[in-house]
Design an enzyme around this catalytic site. Structure first.
Site, PDB file in Angstrom:
ATOM      1  N   VAL A   9       0.842  -1.206   0.000  1.00 23.49           N
ATOM      2  CA  VAL A   9       0.000   0.000   0.000  1.00 23.49           C
ATOM      3  C   VAL A   9       0.877   1.255   0.000  1.00 23.49           C
ATOM      4  O   VAL A   9       0.704   2.151  -0.834  1.00 23.49           O
ATOM      5  CB  VAL A   9      -0.967  -0.001   1.212  1.00 23.49           C
ATOM      6  CG1 VAL A   9      -1.679   1.329   1.338  1.00 23.49           C
ATOM      7  CG2 VAL A   9      -1.972  -1.148   1.091  1.00 23.49           C
ATOM      8  N   ARG A  10       1.836   1.298   0.885  1.00 24.62           N
ATOM      9  CA  ARG A  10       2.618   2.538   1.019  1.00 24.62           C
ATOM     10  C   ARG A  10       3.560   2.753  -0.164  1.00 24.62           C
ATOM     11  O   ARG A  10       3.739   3.884  -0.611  1.00 24.62           O
ATOM     12  CB  ARG A  10       3.363   2.547   2.354  1.00 24.62           C
ATOM     13  CG  ARG A  10       2.353   2.653   3.495  1.00 24.62           C
ATOM     14  CD  ARG A  10       2.966   2.930   4.826  1.00 24.62           C
ATOM     15  NE  ARG A  10       1.898   3.136   5.805  1.00 24.62           N
ATOM     16  CZ  ARG A  10       2.104   3.263   7.101  1.00 24.62           C
ATOM     17  NH1 ARG A  10       3.316   3.209   7.593  1.00 24.62           N
ATOM     18  NH2 ARG A  10       1.085   3.458   7.927  1.00 24.62           N
ATOM     19  N   ASP A 112       5.425 -23.394   5.348  1.00 23.46           N
ATOM     20  CA  ASP A 112       5.876 -24.722   4.916  1.00 23.46           C
ATOM     21  C   ASP A 112       7.252 -24.684   4.239  1.00 23.46           C
ATOM     22  O   ASP A 112       7.912 -25.711   4.123  1.00 23.46           O
ATOM     23  CB  ASP A 112       4.849 -25.351   3.956  1.00 23.46           C
ATOM     24  CG  ASP A 112       3.480 -25.491   4.611  1.00 23.46           C
ATOM     25  OD1 ASP A 112       3.415 -25.445   5.856  1.00 23.46           O
ATOM     26  OD2 ASP A 112       2.481 -25.627   3.879  1.00 23.46           O
ATOM     27  N   MET A 154       4.073 -28.276  11.861  1.00 21.11           N
ATOM     28  CA  MET A 154       3.344 -28.257  10.584  1.00 21.11           C
ATOM     29  C   MET A 154       4.320 -28.315   9.402  1.00 21.11           C
ATOM     30  O   MET A 154       5.506 -28.518   9.583  1.00 21.11           O
ATOM     31  CB  MET A 154       2.495 -27.003  10.509  1.00 21.11           C
ATOM     32  CG  MET A 154       1.176 -27.122  11.233  1.00 21.11           C
ATOM     33  SD  MET A 154       0.158 -25.685  10.864  1.00 21.11           S
ATOM     34  CE  MET A 154      -1.438 -26.342  11.257  1.00 21.11           C
ATOM     35  N   GLY A 170      17.984 -28.783  18.799  1.00 20.23           N
ATOM     36  CA  GLY A 170      18.813 -29.851  19.360  1.00 20.23           C
ATOM     37  C   GLY A 170      18.048 -31.143  19.571  1.00 20.23           C
ATOM     38  O   GLY A 170      18.251 -31.849  20.566  1.00 20.23           O
ATOM     39  N   ARG A 196      23.656 -42.461  26.596  1.00 20.84           N
ATOM     40  CA  ARG A 196      24.810 -41.539  26.554  1.00 20.84           C
ATOM     41  C   ARG A 196      24.775 -40.546  27.715  1.00 20.84           C
ATOM     42  O   ARG A 196      25.569 -39.628  27.792  1.00 20.84           O
ATOM     43  CB  ARG A 196      24.793 -40.770  25.235  1.00 20.84           C
ATOM     44  CG  ARG A 196      25.391 -41.558  24.096  1.00 20.84           C
ATOM     45  CD  ARG A 196      25.335 -40.769  22.813  1.00 20.84           C
ATOM     46  NE  ARG A 196      23.951 -40.565  22.393  1.00 20.84           N
ATOM     47  CZ  ARG A 196      23.538 -39.607  21.582  1.00 20.84           C
ATOM     48  NH1 ARG A 196      24.372 -38.734  21.120  1.00 20.84           N
ATOM     49  NH2 ARG A 196      22.266 -39.504  21.240  1.00 20.84           N
ATOM     50  N   ARG A 232       5.744 -38.680  25.523  1.00 15.78           N
ATOM     51  CA  ARG A 232       4.652 -37.714  25.547  1.00 15.78           C
ATOM     52  C   ARG A 232       4.656 -36.936  24.227  1.00 15.78           C
ATOM     53  O   ARG A 232       5.718 -36.634  23.694  1.00 15.78           O
ATOM     54  CB  ARG A 232       4.821 -36.729  26.697  1.00 15.78           C
ATOM     55  CG  ARG A 232       4.659 -37.372  28.053  1.00 15.78           C
ATOM     56  CD  ARG A 232       3.176 -37.591  28.344  1.00 15.78           C
ATOM     57  NE  ARG A 232       2.932 -37.839  29.739  1.00 15.78           N
ATOM     58  CZ  ARG A 232       2.931 -39.030  30.310  1.00 15.78           C
ATOM     59  NH1 ARG A 232       3.177 -40.104  29.591  1.00 15.78           N
ATOM     60  NH2 ARG A 232       2.685 -39.165  31.597  1.00 15.78           N
ATOM     61  N   GLN A 240       1.531 -22.490  15.734  1.00 16.54           N
ATOM     62  CA  GLN A 240       2.672 -21.966  14.998  1.00 16.54           C
ATOM     63  C   GLN A 240       2.327 -20.828  14.053  1.00 16.54           C
ATOM     64  O   GLN A 240       3.196 -20.116  13.584  1.00 16.54           O
ATOM     65  CB  GLN A 240       3.270 -23.082  14.139  1.00 16.54           C
ATOM     66  CG  GLN A 240       4.168 -23.981  14.893  1.00 16.54           C
ATOM     67  CD  GLN A 240       4.447 -25.189  14.056  1.00 16.54           C
ATOM     68  OE1 GLN A 240       3.724 -26.172  14.089  1.00 16.54           O
ATOM     69  NE2 GLN A 240       5.466 -25.099  13.269  1.00 16.54           N
TER      70      GLN A 240
END
Ligand code: F6P
Length: 306
Positions: A9-10, A112, A154, A170, A196, A232, A240
């Site tokens: 617009v501007r 995406d 997503m 990580g 580990r 979980r 997001q």
């Protein structure tokens, strides 16, 4: 997207053009829901997520009749060119309009990151930061409770967002549609992290992966005794898409919007405005739509090593 709208617009007004906003994407276009926008109409919108104009999925626009109706509305308002902010679906529509004779310019915008012609698309940085915040927070519980966590991000059929979130967050395992990983391999990898001495184990999974969060959750729930740990799951989903736009996205949107107006004014129509090697670029929509965008091999290698 608001940053693009504001810049279009501007920049347009600055160059003596009249700029209209289309409400609710192609659906509003078909209904002739177009409104003249002045510089003040787009004030105070940059820090808002989403789009002040509204967006919509519009199956009607996929039909020739729908597109002809949209063109009638555009011609009725004497619109000379259309700027389309969006991902693959939106740019497919822009190309279809172009082929029917209406000038369109695309702006590469999708979380995406699957649009050929732009190394990074608008919205990715913001969505990525939201995913990272979630991963960081989940690590706290994962460490305290010695639990493994699965975070689904997503990205439709593209693993780019998950790959970036996994590397930057990580994650111990990253599952993306482009690389097949079995649940057995995920279990091995997560167990290996505990062996580990890690206090947590995080897997980032793309919604489009062949084993997405729901599939993995079901798999691990049945085998808790064997694997020796609880898993979980957190599906970030639309969370997001609702964040405050990052500084990077606001700047990118401003650059994209100005470049789209420049393309319209210089008659460079039928292109996608994107960014490559930190330069704003234009790529013919013909070379963009339907062309798969490969994942960054360097990032894939980093994911393997790190
Ligand atoms: O294309 C953007 C995106 O957020 C994808 O990552 C996701 O799969 C899809 O849109 C969700 O679409 P909807 O909001 O229509 O459910």
């Amino acid at each position: 997207m608001n940053s693009v709208i504001r810049a279009v617009v501007r920049t347009g007004v600055d160059r003596g053009l009249e700029v209209y906003g289309v409400r609710h994407g192609y659906s509003g276009l078909i209904q002739g829901d177009l409104h003249l926008l002045g510089t003040r109409d787009v004030g105070g919108i940059m820090q808002r997520g989403g789009t002040v104009l509204g967006s919509a999925r519009c199956p009607e626009f996929e039909t020739e009749a729908g597109r002809l109706q949209a063109m009638r509305e555009l011609n009725r308002k004497e619109i000379e060119a259309l700027i389309v902010i969006g991902g693959n679906g939106s740019q497919t529509g822009a190309l279809a309009l172009l082929r029917q004779g209406f000038p369109a310019v695309g702006v590469a915008s999708t979380i995406d990151n699957d649009l050929f012609g732009s190394e990074i698309t608008l919205g990715v940085d913001t969505a990525l930061n939201i995913a990272l915040e979630a991963i960081d927070r989940l690590k706290t519980t994962a460490s305290s409770h010695q639990r493994a966590f699965l975070v689904e991000v997503m990205g439709r059929k593209c693993g780019s967002l998950a790959l970036m979130a996994g590397v930057a967050g990580g994650a111990e395992v990253i599952l993306i549609p482009e690389v097949e990983v079995s649940p057995e391999a995920v279990a091995r990898e997560l167990r290996h992290s505990y062996e580990r001495g890690k206090p947590h184990a995080i897997a980032v999974v793309a919604e489009g992966a062949s084993f997405n969060a729901s599939a993995l959750q079901a798999y691990f729930a049945e085998r808790e005794a064997q694997t020796g740990f609880q898993l979980r799951t957190t599906i970030l989903g639309h969370v997001q898409r609702g964040g405050i736009p990052s500084a990077y996205d606001r700047l990118l949107g401003a650059r994209f919007g100005a470049a789209a107006v420049e393309a319209v004014q210089t008659g460079k129509l039928g292109v996608l405005v994107g960014i490559n090697h930190n330069q704003i670029t234009t790529t013919p929509l013909e070379d963009v739509v339907g062309v798969p965008k490969p994942l960054d091999p360097e990032l894939l290698e980093l994911a393997r090593v790190l």
